[in-house]
Write a protein that holds these residues in place. Structure first.
Motif, PDB file in Angstrom:
ATOM      1  N   VAL A  51       6.413  57.983  -8.109  1.00 61.90           N
ATOM      2  CA  VAL A  51       5.275  58.498  -8.902  1.00 61.90           C
ATOM      3  C   VAL A  51       4.123  57.498  -8.972  1.00 61.90           C
ATOM      4  CG1 VAL A  51       6.541  60.114 -10.384  1.00 61.90           C
ATOM      5  CG2 VAL A  51       6.299  57.723 -11.091  1.00 61.90           C
ATOM      6  N   HIS A  52       4.427  56.221  -8.746  1.00 60.59           N
ATOM      7  CA  HIS A  52       3.392  55.188  -8.835  1.00 60.59           C
ATOM      8  C   HIS A  52       2.850  54.778  -7.464  1.00 60.59           C
ATOM      9  CE1 HIS A  52       3.960  54.768 -13.062  1.00 60.59           C
ATOM     10  NE2 HIS A  52       5.129  54.163 -13.000  1.00 60.59           N
ATOM     11  N   ARG A  53       3.170  55.554  -6.399  1.00 57.70           N
ATOM     12  CA  ARG A  53       2.848  55.041  -5.053  1.00 57.70           C
ATOM     13  C   ARG A  53       1.355  54.845  -4.798  1.00 57.70           C
ATOM     14  NH1 ARG A  53       5.177  59.877  -4.453  1.00 57.70           N
ATOM     15  NH2 ARG A  53       3.735  61.532  -3.907  1.00 57.70           N
ATOM     16  N   TRP A  84      14.756  54.382 -27.059  1.00 58.30           N
ATOM     17  CA  TRP A  84      14.860  53.263 -26.116  1.00 58.30           C
ATOM     18  C   TRP A  84      13.474  52.726 -25.765  1.00 58.30           C
ATOM     19  CZ3 TRP A  84      16.577  49.082 -24.458  1.00 58.30           C
ATOM     20  CH2 TRP A  84      16.388  48.602 -23.157  1.00 58.30           C
ATOM     21  N   ARG A  85      12.491  53.630 -25.591  1.00 60.31           N
ATOM     22  CA  ARG A  85      11.131  53.154 -25.273  1.00 60.31           C
ATOM     23  C   ARG A  85      10.534  52.371 -26.447  1.00 60.31           C
ATOM     24  NH1 ARG A  85       8.713  54.651 -20.549  1.00 60.31           N
ATOM     25  NH2 ARG A  85       6.605  54.407 -21.365  1.00 60.31           N
ATOM     26  N   GLU A  86      10.876  52.798 -27.652  1.00 61.46           N
ATOM     27  CA  GLU A  86      10.378  52.071 -28.825  1.00 61.46           C
ATOM     28  C   GLU A  86      10.969  50.656 -28.877  1.00 61.46           C
ATOM     29  OE1 GLU A  86      10.616  54.486 -32.339  1.00 61.46           O
ATOM     30  OE2 GLU A  86      10.275  52.729 -33.625  1.00 61.46           O
ATOM     31  N   VAL A 114      12.585  45.246 -18.868  1.00 58.39           N
ATOM     32  CA  VAL A 114      13.332  46.504 -19.024  1.00 58.39           C
ATOM     33  C   VAL A 114      12.525  47.704 -18.551  1.00 58.39           C
ATOM     34  CG1 VAL A 114      14.955  45.882 -20.863  1.00 58.39           C
ATOM     35  CG2 VAL A 114      12.588  46.486 -21.450  1.00 58.39           C
ATOM     36  N   HIS A 115      13.246  48.746 -18.226  1.00 60.57           N
ATOM     37  CA  HIS A 115      12.656  50.049 -17.879  1.00 60.57           C
ATOM     38  C   HIS A 115      13.299  51.128 -18.729  1.00 60.57           C
ATOM     39  CE1 HIS A 115      11.607  53.681 -15.639  1.00 60.57           C
ATOM     40  NE2 HIS A 115      12.872  54.006 -15.779  1.00 60.57           N
ATOM     41  N   GLY A 116      12.533  52.169 -19.029  1.00 61.29           N
ATOM     42  CA  GLY A 116      13.092  53.353 -19.674  1.00 61.29           C
ATOM     43  C   GLY A 116      12.379  54.598 -19.199  1.00 61.29           C
ATOM     44  N   SER A 117      13.114  55.675 -19.006  1.00 59.60           N
ATOM     45  CA  SER A 117      12.510  56.948 -18.611  1.00 59.60           C
ATOM     46  C   SER A 117      11.494  57.369 -19.673  1.00 59.60           C
ATOM     47  CB  SER A 117      13.582  58.040 -18.519  1.00 59.60           C
ATOM     48  OG  SER A 117      14.666  57.608 -17.738  1.00 59.60           O
ATOM     49  N   ASP A 118      10.480  58.150 -19.236  1.00 66.58           N
ATOM     50  CA  ASP A 118       9.424  58.522 -20.191  1.00 66.58           C
ATOM     51  C   ASP A 118       9.448  59.979 -20.639  1.00 66.58           C
ATOM     52  OD1 ASP A 118       8.432  59.709 -17.918  1.00 66.58           O
ATOM     53  OD2 ASP A 118       6.763  58.300 -17.669  1.00 66.58           O
ATOM     54  N   ALA A 119      10.351  60.803 -20.080  1.00 67.86           N
ATOM     55  CA  ALA A 119      10.417  62.224 -20.468  1.00 67.86           C
ATOM     56  C   ALA A 119      11.746  62.795 -19.970  1.00 67.86           C
ATOM     57  CB  ALA A 119       9.256  62.987 -19.838  1.00 67.86           C
TER      58      ALA A 119
END
Ligand code: ATP
Ligand code: MG
Length: 138
Positions: A51-53, A84-86, A114-119
């Protein structure tokens, strides 16, 4: 019950932060449904961040994400994605709230631990990218 994909990025693993991050996840009451270490290839990192390409940082980000082992986890619980995003805090550690993991540990906007899904849709894609359903504790 919601699921999200969490990654302790290569900087977090290299700096010995795995235990601290997991302690905070457990402290938040999220359950670890699956966990493994992965040293992503460049190709795998490019697919994960597809998605960030078009973004200017894509090359650097995928080089970083494939630079060493990472810990990938499925986290489960009510509102797991948002909670988790918080706990992670804002992408830019300088803007992350006090008490968040990125505020505490990140050193760089890219190397942000860290990474976390956004939706829910991205969580489903990202979980499926690393785990099959027999590897996830219900
Ligand atoms: P993540 O997806 O890793 O959980 P995020 O959702 O907070 O983080 P995104 O906008 O999805 O942030 O960006 C993905 C990752 O790309 C960031 O976590 C960071 O590692 C890197 N990144 C984002 N913006 C920049 C930037 N301006 N410069 C360098 N790297 C960046
Ligand atoms: Mg993101």
């Amino acid at each position: 019950m919601e699921q999200t994909l969490s990654i302790i990025k290569p900087d977090g693993v290299a700096r010995g932060l795995v235990g601290k991050v997991i302690q905070r996840i457990e402290g938040l009451g999220l359950k670890i449904g699956a966990i493994k270490m992965v040293h992503m290839s460049r190709f795998q990192a490019e697919g994960f961040y597809a998605v960030h390409r078009e973004r200017p940082f894509f090359e650097s980000l995928t080089a970083f994400m494939s630079s060493g082992p990472a810990v990938v986890m499925v986290l489960q619980g009510e509102n797991a994605i948002a909670r988790w995003r918080e706990l992670m805090g804002a992408t830019d550690y300088r803007k992350a709230a006090e008490g968040t993991l990125r505020r505490e540990f990140a050193t760089d906007i890219e190397k942000n631990v860290v990474h976390g899904s956004d939706a829910p849709e991205t969580a489903a894609f990202e979980i499926g990218y690393f785990f099959n359903r027999f590897e996830i504790i219900a």
